[in-house]
Design an enzyme around this catalytic site. Structure first.
Site: not given
Ligand SMILES: NC(=O)c1ccc[n+]([C@@H]2O[C@H](COP(=O)([O-])OP(=O)(O)OC[C@H]3O[C@@H](n4cnc5c(N)ncnc54)[C@H](O)[C@@H]3O)[C@@H](O)[C@H]2O)c1
Length: 367
Positions: A258, A273, A277
């Site tokens: 992130s 968080y 990251k």
């Molecule tokens: N959405 C944002 O703004 C954003 C920004 C920067 C980074 N990210 C990163 O991108 C990645 C995906 O984010 P997203 O927005 O698609 O989130 P999301 O919540 O839509 O999807 C995350 C997925 O990970 C799965 N998950 C969570 N914990 C788990 C575990 N312990 N074991 C296995 N699966 C697990 C969930 O079931 C879900 O399907 C994450 O690592 C998040 O930190 C997201």
């Protein structure tokens, strides 16, 4: 003497600039800035709306000699701007076709290298959100098989079924928690048995806690988040890296970190968080250095604010306005905005890239 005159001239110019003048916006904040253009007035009266565009193409003659007599003149029609049809756009977005072998063979070499033809891909967090869209993109870009690892049984099963139905590719779902090393090892071994050793890991599983002050952060919550985001990245990379090494296969590991691993977000407090990251980014770099000798590349994708379920909570509505205002592109990232980068990092086109952390944030970290 010359230096004194120069500094006097500079002081005079600065004084003139600091005086409010008619037509000059005096901006005290970003919000008050007024757009300013010296050519806008003239351009307004010159706007031409062509219904067709005249084109002249100069080509060399049969002997390869340049000649102005051989110019080819024609017009191309201009289509009026398409009226928005959200349903049609959504349907188009939802449709995806995997790259066919026949099409691949006809592609230029550079485009072939940018595909992931024949590769076995594991995507964690692929049940929804960014991971799910990156899994789809991998399917489109030529993957031989996709394995989705996710802790959410229902969503994971649904997503795998949908991906298989739409692409007819071999797709499997493994209900795996990325904190569970034994389950991960068993699942990765099963992927090897089913499709062969993985070529690509996209580790997108992760959670976010925000608006929690460090002084009141529950240590158990802090540990849980680190366990999923950081330890989970390590356990997944270790299991997949071992499978790649055992097969003597080159591989690409993509860790979703992130921008919060490089900056501190505003206005919400989310020390855990951000720390998790930052750890993922440093883990990626360390693995990249260690595993280059095995031909395994490790890179991070660091998204900015993305419009996914993770952020679609009413409690964040007010903050989202601030996030957008601090993003030069003025929007959150779309759920498929990481797809191109993911496929590129998975493909051989990024063969000399390892240990990189690519920030993809609409410009947020520029300010
Ligand atoms: N959405 C944002 O703004 C954003 C920004 C920067 C980074 N990210 C990163 O991108 C990645 C995906 O984010 P997203 O927005 O698609 O989130 P999301 O919540 O839509 O999807 C995350 C997925 O990970 C799965 N998950 C969570 N914990 C788990 C575990 N312990 N074991 C296995 N699966 C697990 C969930 O079931 C879900 O399907 C994450 O690592 C998040 O930190 C997201």
């Amino acid at each position: 003497m010359a230096a004194v005159a120069r500094s006097a001239r500079l002081a005079h110019r600065l004084a003139a600039l600091s005086r409010p003048a008619v037509g000059r916006a005096v901006a005290s904040s970003v919000a008050q800035r007024t757009a300013f253009s010296v050519s806008a007035g003239r351009m307004k009266s010159e706007v031409i709306k062509e219904t067709e565009v005249p084109v002249t193409v100069y080509s060399p003659d049969a002997k390869g000699v340049a000649s102005s007599n051989s110019a080819d003149h024609f017009s191309i029609p201009v289509k009026p701007a398409a009226t928005s049809a959200p349903e049609a756009a959504a349907a188009e977005e939802d449709a995806f076709t995997p790259l066919q072998e026949k099409v691949y063979r006809q592609m230029p070499r550079t485009m072939q290298k940018m595909s992931i033809m024949g590769k076995v891909v594991i995507v964690t967090g692929g049940a929804r959100g960014l991971g799910n869209h990156m899994a789809r993109a991998c399917a489109e870009a030529g993957a031989k098989a996709i394995a989705i690892f996710d802790a959410n049984q229902e969503l994971g099963d649904e997503s795998a079924a949908e991906l298989h139905q739409k692409t007819r590719l071999p797709v499997s779902f493994f209900k795996v928690d990325v904190r569970d090393g034994n389950a991960i090892n068993a699942a990765v071994q099963n992927v090897v048995d089913l499709y062969g050793a993985p070529d690509v890991l996209v580790n997108s599983a992760g959670i976010a806690d925000s608006n929690i002050k460090a002084e009141t952060y529950d240590p158990a919550m802090f540990r849980r988040l680190i366990d999923i985001n950081l330890n989970g990245s390590f356990l997944m990379a270790q299991a997949v890296g071992r499978a790649m090494m055992a097969a003597g296969k080159p591989g690409s590991i993509i860790l979703v970190a992130s921008m919060s691993g490089s900056i501190v977000n505003y206005p919400q407090e989310q020390s855990c968080y951000n720390a998790s990251k930052a750890g993922v980014i440093q883990l990626g770099k360390s693995l990249a250095a260690e595993w280059a000798k095995y031909n395994i590349r490790v890179n991070c994708i660091s998204p900015g604010y993305m419009d996914t379920a993770l952020n679609r909570v009413p409690a964040l509505d007010a903050q989202k306005k601030i996030w957008k205002s601090l993003t030069p592109q003025g929007r959150l990232g779309a759920v498929d905005d990481l797809n191109g980068l993911c496929v590129f990092l998975a493909s051989d086109a990024s063969g000399f890239m390892t240990g990189s952390n690519v920030i993809i944030d609409g410009g947020y970290t520029l300010y």
